[in-house]
Design a protein around this motif. Structure first.
Motif, PDB file in Angstrom:
ATOM      1  N   ARG A  92       0.837  -1.129   0.035  1.00 14.24           N
ATOM      2  CA  ARG A  92       0.141  -0.003   0.162  1.00 14.24           C
ATOM      3  C   ARG A  92       0.794   1.148  -0.071  1.00 14.24           C
ATOM      4  NH1 ARG A  92      -5.081  -0.342   3.713  1.00 14.24           N
ATOM      5  NH2 ARG A  92      -5.944   1.280   2.095  1.00 14.24           N
ATOM      6  N   ASP A  93       1.816   1.433  -0.853  1.00 12.80           N
ATOM      7  CA  ASP A  93       2.364   2.527  -1.212  1.00 12.80           C
ATOM      8  C   ASP A  93       3.653   2.852   0.068  1.00 12.80           C
ATOM      9  OD1 ASP A  93       1.424   2.940  -3.782  1.00 12.80           O
ATOM     10  OD2 ASP A  93      -0.123   4.121  -2.661  1.00 12.80           O
ATOM     11  N   GLY A  94       3.748   2.052   0.938  1.00 13.99           N
ATOM     12  CA  GLY A  94       4.463   2.126   1.976  1.00 13.99           C
ATOM     13  C   GLY A  94       5.798   1.042   2.029  1.00 13.99           C
ATOM     14  N   ARG A  95       6.877   1.285   2.544  1.00 15.94           N
ATOM     15  CA  ARG A  95       8.002   0.127   2.961  1.00 15.94           C
ATOM     16  C   ARG A  95       7.770  -0.400   4.188  1.00 15.94           C
ATOM     17  NH1 ARG A  95      14.048   1.206   1.151  1.00 15.94           N
ATOM     18  NH2 ARG A  95      14.205   3.006   2.670  1.00 15.94           N
ATOM     19  N   HIS A  96       7.510  -1.679   4.401  1.00 15.76           N
ATOM     20  CA  HIS A  96       7.104  -2.056   5.550  1.00 15.76           C
ATOM     21  C   HIS A  96       8.302  -2.860   6.406  1.00 15.76           C
ATOM     22  CE1 HIS A  96       2.984  -1.127   6.537  1.00 15.76           C
ATOM     23  NE2 HIS A  96       2.976  -0.911   5.486  1.00 15.76           N
ATOM     24  N   LEU A  97       9.610  -2.878   5.546  1.00 18.06           N
ATOM     25  CA  LEU A  97      10.778  -3.588   5.947  1.00 18.06           C
ATOM     26  C   LEU A  97      11.700  -2.676   5.055  1.00 18.06           C
ATOM     27  CD1 LEU A  97      11.349  -5.783   8.100  1.00 18.06           C
ATOM     28  CD2 LEU A  97      11.171  -7.247   6.056  1.00 18.06           C
ATOM     29  N   SER A  98      12.631  -2.319   5.804  1.00 19.90           N
ATOM     30  CA  SER A  98      13.650  -1.454   5.351  1.00 19.90           C
ATOM     31  C   SER A  98      15.158  -1.942   5.666  1.00 19.90           C
ATOM     32  CB  SER A  98      13.781  -0.079   5.584  1.00 19.90           C
ATOM     33  OG  SER A  98      13.784   0.110   7.099  1.00 19.90           O
ATOM     34  N   ARG A  99      15.346  -3.180   6.458  1.00 24.99           N
ATOM     35  CA  ARG A  99      16.438  -3.625   6.690  1.00 24.99           C
ATOM     36  C   ARG A  99      16.337  -4.884   7.212  1.00 24.99           C
ATOM     37  NH1 ARG A  99      21.142  -1.141  10.667  1.00 24.99           N
ATOM     38  NH2 ARG A  99      22.932  -2.633  10.109  1.00 24.99           N
ATOM     39  N   TRP A 100      17.050  -6.091   6.413  1.00 24.11           N
ATOM     40  CA  TRP A 100      16.921  -7.294   6.961  1.00 24.11           C
ATOM     41  C   TRP A 100      18.162  -8.159   6.432  1.00 24.11           C
ATOM     42  CZ3 TRP A 100      12.749  -9.901   9.250  1.00 24.11           C
ATOM     43  CH2 TRP A 100      12.774 -11.124   8.876  1.00 24.11           C
ATOM     44  N   GLN A 101      19.235  -7.929   7.363  1.00 19.32           N
ATOM     45  CA  GLN A 101      20.732  -8.445   7.137  1.00 19.32           C
ATOM     46  C   GLN A 101      21.000  -9.435   7.996  1.00 19.32           C
ATOM     47  OE1 GLN A 101      21.706  -4.019   7.230  1.00 19.32           O
ATOM     48  NE2 GLN A 101      23.158  -4.919   5.728  1.00 19.32           N
ATOM     49  N   LEU A 102      21.114 -10.779   7.163  1.00 23.55           N
ATOM     50  CA  LEU A 102      21.632 -11.890   8.007  1.00 23.55           C
ATOM     51  C   LEU A 102      23.287 -12.123   8.209  1.00 23.55           C
ATOM     52  CD1 LEU A 102      20.623 -14.616   9.275  1.00 23.55           C
ATOM     53  CD2 LEU A 102      21.143 -15.526   7.040  1.00 23.55           C
ATOM     54  N   THR A 103      23.727 -12.378   9.513  1.00 15.09           N
ATOM     55  CA  THR A 103      24.992 -12.931   9.461  1.00 15.09           C
ATOM     56  C   THR A 103      25.285 -14.039  10.155  1.00 15.09           C
ATOM     57  OG1 THR A 103      25.370 -11.744  11.876  1.00 15.09           O
ATOM     58  CG2 THR A 103      25.827 -10.368   9.718  1.00 15.09           C
ATOM     59  N   VAL A 104      26.095 -15.047   9.754  1.00 16.99           N
ATOM     60  CA  VAL A 104      26.262 -16.174  10.271  1.00 16.99           C
ATOM     61  C   VAL A 104      27.603 -16.369  10.979  1.00 16.99           C
ATOM     62  CG1 VAL A 104      24.615 -17.530   8.917  1.00 16.99           C
ATOM     63  CG2 VAL A 104      26.898 -16.996   8.084  1.00 16.99           C
ATOM     64  N   ASP A 105      27.745 -16.836  12.094  1.00 19.76           N
ATOM     65  CA  ASP A 105      29.079 -16.800  12.767  1.00 19.76           C
ATOM     66  C   ASP A 105      29.765 -15.523  12.641  1.00 19.76           C
ATOM     67  OD1 ASP A 105      28.154 -19.487  13.380  1.00 19.76           O
ATOM     68  OD2 ASP A 105      29.586 -20.309  12.210  1.00 19.76           O
ATOM     69  N   GLY A 106      29.022 -14.473  12.941  1.00 22.42           N
ATOM     70  CA  GLY A 106      29.579 -13.255  13.204  1.00 22.42           C
ATOM     71  C   GLY A 106      30.307 -12.569  11.762  1.00 22.42           C
ATOM     72  N   HIS A 119      -6.455   9.703 -12.889  1.00 25.90           N
ATOM     73  CA  HIS A 119      -5.228   9.406 -13.205  1.00 25.90           C
ATOM     74  C   HIS A 119      -4.537   8.150 -12.515  1.00 25.90           C
ATOM     75  CE1 HIS A 119      -1.135   9.191 -15.218  1.00 25.90           C
ATOM     76  NE2 HIS A 119      -0.578   9.738 -13.971  1.00 25.90           N
ATOM     77  N   GLU A 120      -4.218   8.658 -11.254  1.00 27.77           N
ATOM     78  CA  GLU A 120      -3.906   7.443 -10.334  1.00 27.77           C
ATOM     79  C   GLU A 120      -4.421   7.658  -9.130  1.00 27.77           C
ATOM     80  OE1 GLU A 120       0.262   7.956  -8.668  1.00 27.77           O
ATOM     81  OE2 GLU A 120       0.442   9.402 -10.476  1.00 27.77           O
ATOM     82  N   THR A 121      -4.535   6.407  -8.094  1.00 28.32           N
ATOM     83  CA  THR A 121      -4.591   6.639  -6.748  1.00 28.32           C
ATOM     84  C   THR A 121      -3.840   6.042  -5.940  1.00 28.32           C
ATOM     85  OG1 THR A 121      -5.636   4.521  -6.806  1.00 28.32           O
ATOM     86  CG2 THR A 121      -7.034   6.133  -7.459  1.00 28.32           C
ATOM     87  N   ARG A 122      -3.550   6.741  -4.826  1.00 28.53           N
ATOM     88  CA  ARG A 122      -2.536   6.425  -3.803  1.00 28.53           C
ATOM     89  C   ARG A 122      -3.115   6.201  -2.239  1.00 28.53           C
ATOM     90  NH1 ARG A 122       2.200   4.465  -6.018  1.00 28.53           N
ATOM     91  NH2 ARG A 122       2.555   5.626  -8.152  1.00 28.53           N
ATOM     92  N   GLN A 123      -2.449   5.393  -1.559  1.00 26.26           N
ATOM     93  CA  GLN A 123      -2.841   5.057  -0.287  1.00 26.26           C
ATOM     94  C   GLN A 123      -1.885   5.430   0.940  1.00 26.26           C
ATOM     95  OE1 GLN A 123      -5.470   1.302  -0.146  1.00 26.26           O
ATOM     96  NE2 GLN A 123      -4.195   0.957  -1.930  1.00 26.26           N
ATOM     97  N   GLY A 124      -0.768   6.077   0.455  1.00 29.61           N
ATOM     98  CA  GLY A 124       0.375   6.144   1.436  1.00 29.61           C
ATOM     99  C   GLY A 124       0.322   7.395   2.243  1.00 29.61           C
ATOM    100  N   GLU A 125       1.169   7.688   3.216  1.00 36.31           N
ATOM    101  CA  GLU A 125       1.072   8.522   4.147  1.00 36.31           C
ATOM    102  C   GLU A 125       1.295   9.874   3.473  1.00 36.31           C
ATOM    103  OE1 GLU A 125       4.104  10.253   7.631  1.00 36.31           O
ATOM    104  OE2 GLU A 125       4.669   8.335   6.454  1.00 36.31           O
TER     105      GLU A 125
END
Length: 631
Positions: free
Chosen positions: A39-53, A319-325
């Motif tokens: 819906r025109d918004g970013r709900h996850l902006s970081r998702w970074q995995l590390t393994v054994d440091g 022309h267009e519709t939006r649902q964002g903030e």
């Protein structure tokens, strides 16, 4: 941070994700932001995995299993003499309002080992308009982001006045620890210590839910693919599958839920007037229900008042519709934005075409008053009455150009200067002519109003003659791209002229001259017809509208070529577009660069092209329709 590199895009049921080749998200902005979006918004902006440091090594980079699922294979860093103790099999997918991940860890050793996984998570709740690389800033002084720990994960919350958005992360098993990295205010690092028996396995399931999520609806039906016999059939199959992915639920004219094609991802997963109308027209012989849904949705959002900020006017089609903030707080005009000169006549064209194709008068009868209001808009605020043509003036808050070539500078003279308003672009006059002719037929055959039908036919005939006098350029033997506010012919040679073949506003002789001219080398790249003929000063093969080539533009031209019996030219365009699609997995991108086929062994995509994109996805179906009966 994980280095920037190629990305994988997933989409399903109005939710999409863009991930790097490890399955990660870094929060980048600009021309191709990553994240999970709804819906025109970013709900996850970081998702970074590390393994054994450390960042994992990539054995198999992320690739799509299908359009909504990706997988990759990772390991801890290792060497030839000290190979990784375990392997991580990572699978991620999107569905309506959700992003899910399944991690399966497999031990490679004959003794027990403990795997340490860390996942850094954040949610910036950025509006899509904030993520564009256009140097605009949108102040949000009262916006508050918070994060709290839950028994099985995290809950992110964003509030601004009456606006609320949320993201919930649920983990099975629950993390062993949660910490704050990098002095960040809302980023959190979740840690697991997973014990693996000798050659044993462990699993981790993660679910991200967005709130507000997309409206609850039944997912679009997955159609059985037609039998594949050639490249055009494969392109049609791919296009139909992409349109299923882009289908979203919106409210229809009587409050019912209808499913319509959104314009494209990543920027346009929403209802667009012009895009949805042309997409539905291309699909009409194959999926007439799409046209009915689109017409109902656009009737529900038809203008009823005057609002200078959004361009709303009575009778005008959105022309267009939006649902964002940002739309909610009117920091951008796109909540319901009416800055299009062509959506209103195209609405009328599709309404008649649906009746013509299905033979069912019910929809045309149901939307009679909406159609009459659309005609009224064309004759009043649209400009037909005052100027003799449909016109627009540049919108400082929105779009400089309000036809399909809506980028700044697209409506230009051969010297490259942008035309100034009120601007009358040629293709919109063709749409207006066609709309008047078609609506006259509806008035006669469905509404039983002979007098109104006669008035519309007179208006159409007058427009056709006026257009022939004012737009035809005798020197090049070609229609002007537009008339500017001073009545001057905007003389750049542009593909818009091909739309006039489809609408029928040109007589047959001139239409055939235009159709043949569009296949000459300065227009036709060998892959498609360019938006602007090469050799003119403003031509640029990597521009958005001044030398690139758009599949949907070519589809409209192809239908026009068929209308005027230019079968050889039609076959050339169809064969070229089908070949271009074959180079992209049979999926046509939104835009192709204008480079000649003689210089590039494969078609060069425009660098910021949406993919999938609705009217490009529907283009092979339009080509199939145009080719019917052509030997």
């Amino acid at each position: 941070m994980t280095p920037a590199g190629p990305h994988v895009q997933l989409v399903r049921d109005a939710t999409f994700a863009r991930l790097d080749t490890t399955g990660g998200i870094t929060g980048v902005r600009g021309t191709a932001p990553d994240g999970v979006f709804a819906r025109d918004g970013r709900h996850l902006s970081r998702w970074q995995l590390t393994v054994d440091g450390s960042h994992p090594a990539v054995l198999v980079p992320a690739s799509r299993e299908d359009d909504h699922t990706t997988s990759c294979v990772l390991t801890p860093q290792g060497t030839r003499d000290a190979p990784p103790a375990y392997t991580v099999f990572r699978q991620q997918s999107v569905s309506a309002g959700e992003f899910t991940e399944h991690l399966r860890l497999v031990s490679n050793r004959p003794d027990a080992v403990t795997a340490r996984l860390e996942l850094t998570v954040d949610c910036d709740f950025a509006d899509l308009f904030e993520l564009r690389a256009d140097d605009r800033e949108y102040p949000k002084p009262d916006g508050r982001r918070e994060v709290r720990t839950a028994p099985e994960g995290l809950v992110y919350d964003y509030r601004r006045a009456d606006w609320h958005a949320g993201t919930t992360l649920t983990c099975h098993p629950a993390p062993d620890g949660i910490a704050t990295p990098d002095s960040s205010t809302t980023a959190r690092t979740l840690t697991w210590e997973l014990d693996l028996a000798e050659h044993g396995e462990a699993e981790l399931h993660l679910t991200v839910r967005t709130d507000p999520s997309p409206p609850a609806s039944t997912p679009a039906a997955r159609r059985t693919a037609p039998e594949v016999t050639d490249d055009l059939a494969r392109a049609c199959e791919r296009g139909l599958a992409d349109l299923d992915l882009l289908t979203i639920a919106v409210e229809g004219v009587d409050g019912e839920q209808v499913r319509v094609p959104a314009a494209g991802i990543p920027w346009f997963l929403t209802l667009f007037g012009r895009d949805s109308l042309l997409t539905s027209y291309f699909l009409l012989p194959y999926r007439p229900g799409t046209a009915a849904a689109t017409l109902s949705a656009l009737a529900a959002t038809q203008g009823t008042r005057y609002d200078d900020f959004s361009g709303e006017q009575p009778g005008r089609i959105v022309h267009e519709t939006r649902q964002g903030e940002l739309a909610h707080f009117r920091q951008v005009p796109y909540g319901r934005y009416y800055g299009a000169v062509d959506a209103t006549p195209l609405f009328l064209v599709l309404l008649h075409a649906h009746h013509e194709t299905t033979g069912d008068p019910a929809l045309a009868a149901r939307l009679e008053q909406h159609a009459r209001r659309a005609v009224d808009w064309m004759l009043t605020d649209g400009g037909l009455g005052e100027h003799g043509y449909l016109v627009y003036s540049p919108d400082l808050n929105g779009l400089v150009n309000q036809n399909w070539k809506d980028s700044a500078g697209a409506i230009c003279f051969t010297g490259g200067t942008q035309a100034k308003g009120p601007i009358a672009v040629c293709e919109a006059q063709g749409y207006a002519y066609d709309a008047l002719v078609r609506t006259a037929e509806l008035s006669e055959k469905v509404w039983g109003d002979q007098e109104y039908a006669g008035q519309l036919r007179t208006l159409a005939s007058d427009l056709r003659q006026r257009f022939a006098d004012d737009f035809w350029m005798p020197g090049p033997g070609f229609p002007a791209l537009a008339q500017d506010g001073d009545g001057r012919q905007v003389d750049a040679l542009a593909s818009d002229a091909g739309h006039l073949l489809w609408s029928g506003i040109l007589d047959d002789d001139r239409a055939r001259r235009v159709g043949r001219r569009l296949l000459e080398p300065d227009f036709f790249s060998g892959w498609a017809i360019r938006t602007l003929a090469a050799g003119q000063r403003p031509y640029h093969p990597l521009s958005y509208h001044r030398g690139s080539a758009w599949p949907h533009d070519n589809a409209v031209i192809a239908l026009g070529l068929a209308r005027h019996g230019l079968h050889a030219e039609l076959r050339t365009v169809a064969k070229a577009l089908t070949a271009a699609a074959a180079h992209h997995g049979h999926r046509l991108p939104e835009v192709l660069a204008g480079y000649a086929r003689t210089t590039t062994p494969t078609p060069v995509p425009y660098p910021h092209s949406c993919s999938p994109q609705a009217w490009a996805a529907a283009t092979p179906l339009a080509l199939r329709t145009a080719l019917r009966g052509v030997a």
